[in-house]
Design a protein around this motif. Structure first.
Motif, PDB file in Angstrom:
ATOM      1  N   LYS B 167      -4.802  18.867  -2.293  1.00  0.00           N
ATOM      2  CA  LYS B 167      -5.626  19.373  -3.757  1.00  0.00           C
ATOM      3  C   LYS B 167      -4.601  20.293  -4.349  1.00  0.00           C
ATOM      4  N   TYR B 169      -4.492  23.034  -7.352  1.00  0.00           N
ATOM      5  CA  TYR B 169      -5.449  24.146  -8.106  1.00  0.00           C
ATOM      6  C   TYR B 169      -4.810  24.753  -9.317  1.00  0.00           C
ATOM      7  N   ARG B 171      -4.781  28.394 -11.751  1.00  0.00           N
ATOM      8  CA  ARG B 171      -5.459  29.782 -12.105  1.00  0.00           C
ATOM      9  C   ARG B 171      -4.640  30.310 -13.146  1.00  0.00           C
ATOM     10  N   ALA B 205      -9.206  24.462   1.461  1.00  0.00           N
ATOM     11  CA  ALA B 205     -10.320  24.808   0.476  1.00  0.00           C
ATOM     12  C   ALA B 205     -10.020  26.366  -0.165  1.00  0.00           C
ATOM     13  N   LEU B 206      -9.934  26.205  -1.602  1.00  0.00           N
ATOM     14  CA  LEU B 206      -9.676  27.367  -2.215  1.00  0.00           C
ATOM     15  C   LEU B 206     -10.713  27.601  -3.494  1.00  0.00           C
ATOM     16  N   GLY B 207     -11.168  28.879  -3.730  1.00  0.00           N
ATOM     17  CA  GLY B 207     -12.047  29.092  -4.958  1.00  0.00           C
ATOM     18  C   GLY B 207     -11.760  28.832  -6.076  1.00  0.00           C
ATOM     19  N   TRP B 208     -10.368  28.198  -6.644  1.00  0.00           N
ATOM     20  CA  TRP B 208     -10.115  28.284  -8.027  1.00  0.00           C
ATOM     21  C   TRP B 208     -10.236  26.805  -8.479  1.00  0.00           C
ATOM     22  N   ASP B 209      -9.873  26.700  -9.819  1.00  0.00           N
ATOM     23  CA  ASP B 209     -10.293  25.437 -10.732  1.00  0.00           C
ATOM     24  C   ASP B 209      -9.251  24.374  -9.866  1.00  0.00           C
ATOM     25  N   GLU B 210     -10.010  23.150  -9.593  1.00  0.00           N
ATOM     26  CA  GLU B 210      -9.264  21.966  -9.067  1.00  0.00           C
ATOM     27  C   GLU B 210      -8.985  21.231 -10.315  1.00  0.00           C
TER      28      GLU B 210
END
Ligand code: FAD
Lengths: 473, 282
Positions: B167, B169, B171, B205-210
């Motif tokens: 994925k 991401y 930021r 999984a990372l809480g940033w914009d994909e």
């Protein structure tokens, strides 16, 4: 009355750091192999400038030079040939600098492998190549031999962890090979120097890459009732898309020897055991550990033990790393071979090794880096027995031939040195060897840096190489 | 075409220029227009997934190689700029792809090379196994040599398992790549950061914009010590943790330390200067 050579070396270094008396000649006439030679003098520089001075003095007096680290090499790489000055780096053992931003360190060549990892442990970093000799071998020796270790399966051998090398060339001049940026200009001379076994110059400062310590580790021990099953599990793990951090195999004989010595709880009736380590982030590590266990079970593993904590993990690894010590309790001598075969041919070659041993009335044991196909047949013997050494050498030659016959190579980590240089032609034709000789000539046109090593005599026309009496080459 | 026939075609005299698909044709300068073009043979020779190695002719395109490997869940993380690029061209140029931070440089991928020398001989370097210290490492010398010291004919490459998930991401701001576990790539253009994570779906999984993928890369490259990157200004895309900077304008030419040693490589391997004349390995 010291010779003019010794007097000049003493004047350039310090009298206490130049030795030429019989004890030094014997001590520095050999490494951890069975070969020996005799130096003209031994010196212990403490700086790059002193290395340059020693090289120039040796050359001025018509002597070749031999770089030497801790002398743990197993292929005779540091054994003096041709009356050389041996230049020992053990006093150049400072970690000069490290940079957490760049995850790198500048070290002197004599720094011990494990000392480097210990020095940066508080930063959560380590030097990934971990030869079993890591307590005593030097980073300079690792670079010269492109050394490996159990964790090189996932992290790569020494070459993948060296950024730049300051080298004193055989003419005494300095060169910086590689650099701290990713793509230094020019040809990759750094890459060529790594693994050149002291034939291209003396490394005097090395920039190494430091690797973060993984957040999660799982160590598994699987035991099998046949070598075939264990080897099939090795192939199965790789084919399943898992690259473990380490994947080591021990056969029945060595497992028994180690268990009696270390008491790690290794099963005494196993035909082979696998020590598998996976690491990384938690979810991936757990998934990989489960998949490894499944593959082992599917291939007939009897039991699978997962180390419960750091203490148990350390005990399992102690068992693996104490193999050589354990053998000392069985027989006075052992000869350790080092070859690589395609992973899918491991069983075939191991069976061949046992057969060769039986035919020469020698005990064979195997403890090795199975994930890389890096086989280490150990011939256990008693040197005092008449004719034993001859049988050991004959069996060794047959093992090498068997490995090359299935598409293997001569050495995976110990190097060619003096030990295997005359076997190079099993693997390489005259044109291949000529190309390698040219590469060496880039650095050492006169062939005075660690002469008689790696390449057989006559690899390039005009070279004349003498070999010590009694050396097995 | 077999390798011996290719060696004969390269021959022993007259200037020659090895041609792949010309995707990186401008690297190192234009070749001498009078040089005879030679094209390495193509095709996959041997591939055993359990060995994690593949033997391939140098003229094979990366697209063809990738297709064969993908079938077995494996890959060679060379990531050339174009799928048309040939294996030989990618190795000869030696520029690593965007995932270098995780998978290492191109040079760590080449295990064995069969190449044609300046005097038309077919020479083998390295060996077909993943670990090998039998002799000097000529493979390292060949990677990035732009065909100036030998023409690649066939190679054995190390392959890797394709990650289960991957994925990208995005930021704002400068990301500290050291806070991420083994990221495959971390890019920064002076304002925005992009991160490629590969591995187990939970771990990446990372809480940033994909996002779909990385930003478009400017065509020129420059190599800098990684810790220098945060000081960069102007228009660029930098590979954090690696030190490669992608630029819109050509960077100044860099010279190696001890150019005499590099010149000696060329002299010893190509005494008459017939291999890829006009190109410079700088
Ligand atoms: C019990 C035991 C276990 C071992 N396990 C492993 C293992 O798991 N993996 C592995 O790869 N090896 C292993 N080895 C072999 C050995 O430890 C390695 O090859 C090691 O890297 C050698 O380092 P050293 O400092 O002892 O070098 P030395 O033996 O002193 O020298 C080795 C070679 O390097 C050259 N050299 C040394 N320093 C320099 C320098 N500064 N510049 C240029 N050339 C130099 C020498 O000329 C020589 O050719 C083992 C050895 C023993 C005894």
């Amino acid at each position: 009355m010291p010779s003019a050579l010794v007097a000049d070396l003493e004047a350039a270094l310090a009298p206490a750091r130049v030795r030429a008396e019989p004890l030094a000649m014997t001590l520095y006439g050999r490494d951890a192999s069975v070969l020996e030679g005799t130096p003209a003098a031994v010196c212990f520089p403490e700086s790059t400038a002193e290395v340059q001075a020693a090289v120039r003095i040796a050359r001025a007096h018509g002597h070749p030079i031999v770089p030497r680290g801790s002398g743990t090499g197993l292929a005779g790489g540091a054994v003096p040939v041709g009356d050389p000055v041996v230049i020992v780096t053990t006093r150049m053992n400072r970690i000069l600098d490290f940079d957490v931003e760049d995850r790198m360190a500048w070290v002197e060549p004599g720094v011990l492998n494990l000392d480097l990892s210990r020095a940066v442990a508080h930063l959560g970093l380590h030097f990934a190549p971990d030869p079993s000799s890591q307590q005593s071998c030097s980073v300079g020796g690792n670079v010269a031999n492109n050394s490996g270790g159990p964790h090189c399966l996932a992290y790569g051998v020494t070459s993948a962890h060296v950024l730049a090398i300051e080298v004193v060339l055989p003419d005494g001049s300095l060169a910086m090979l590689g650099g701290l940026d990713p793509d230094p200009p020019g040809y990759d001379l750094r890459g060529l120097f790594v693994g050149s076994e002291g034939t291209m110059g003396i490394a005097t400062r090395i920039a190494v890459r430091l690797t973060p310590v993984p957040s999660t580790v799982r160590t598994l021990l699987a035991d099998f009732t046949s070598v075939e099953d264990a080897a099939a599990a090795v192939s199965g793990i790789i084919a399943a898309g898992i690259v473990p951090a380490a994947l080591e195999m021990m056969d029945a004989e060595i497992t028994k020897a180690v268990e009696a010595y270390v008491h790690a709880g290794f099963p005494l009736d196993a035909a082979a055991i696998l020590l598998v380590e996976v690491d990384g982030r938690p979810a991936g590590t757990e998934a990989d550990a489960a998949a490894v266990a499944d593959v082992c079970r599917a291939n007939g593993a009897r039991t699978i033990r997962v180390a419960a904590d750091l203490t148990e993990r350390a005990l399992l690894w102690k068992g693996r790393k104490s193999a050589f010590g354990a053998i000392a309790r069985i027989a006075p001598n052992y000869y350790l071979h080092d070859t690589v075969v395609p992973r899918t041919r491991l069983v075939e070659v191991m069976n061949k090794v046992y057969e060769i041993g039986a035919r020469h009335r020698l005990v064979m044991m195997n403890v090795f880096h199975a994930g890389d196909g890096n086989l280490h047949p150990l011939i256990v013997f008693d040197r005092r027995e008449p004719g034993a050494m001859e049988r050991v050498h004959a069996a060794g030659t047959e093992i090498l031939e068997a490995c090359i016959a299935v598409g293997g190579v001569l050495s995976g980590e110990h190097g060619i040195g003096l030990e295997k240089r005359d076997y190079m032609s099993l693997l390489f034709g005259p044109d291949d060897l000529d190309a390698q000789a040219r590469a060496r000539e880039v650095f050492d046109p006169d062939g005075v840096c660690n002469p008689a090593k790696v390449l057989p005599a006559g690899a390039r026309c005009g070279d004349l190489q003498r070999v010590p009496e009694g050396a097995w080459i | 075409m077999d390798l011996t026939a290719f060696a004969a075609e390269v021959g022993a005299d007259g200037p020659v220029v090895p041609v792949g698909s010309r995707t990186q044709w401008d690297v190192g300068g234009a070749p001498d227009p009078d040089a005879r073009e030679v094209k390495a043979p193509s095709g996959i020779v041997a591939y055993e997934p359990a060995e994690m190695t593949v033997r391939v002719r140098a003229g094979t395109t990366m697209a063809e190689l990738d297709a064969a490997l993908t079938e077995h869940g494996q890959m060679v993380p060379l990531d050339p700029r174009s799928a048309d690029a040939t294996v030989g061209g990618v190795l000869a140029v030696g520029q690593s792809g965007l995932r270098r931070l995780r998978y290492g440089p191109v040079r760590d991928t080449l295990l064995e090379a069969r190449f044609v020398t300046a005097d038309g001989r077919l020479v083998k370097a390295g060996g077909p196994v993943v670990k090998n210290v039998s002799g000097f490492d000529l493979c390292r010398l060949l990677v990035g040599s732009l065909g100036t010291i030998g023409v690649l004919a066939e190679v054995v490459l190390r392959v890797q398992p394709t990650p289960k998930a991957s994925k990208w991401y995005r930021r704002e701001g400068l990301v500290d790549h050291r806070t991420l576990h083994r990221p495959s790539a971390v890019l920064w253009d002076g304002g925005t950061s992009w991160v490629l994570l590969e591995g187990h779906p939970v771990d990446i999984a990372l809480g940033w914009d994909e996002v779909e993928g990385p930003p478009a890369l400017p065509r020129y490259r420059r190599s800098l010590r990684p810790s220098k990157l945060p000081m960069l200004t102007g228009r660029f895309v930098a590979e954090l943790g690696v030190g490669t900077v992608h630029l819109h304008d050509p960077p100044p030419l860099a010279a190696p330390d001890r150019p005499d040693l590099h010149a000696r490589v060329k002299e010893l391997f190509d005494p008459t200067g017939r291999l890829n004349p006009g190109r410079r390995v700088a």
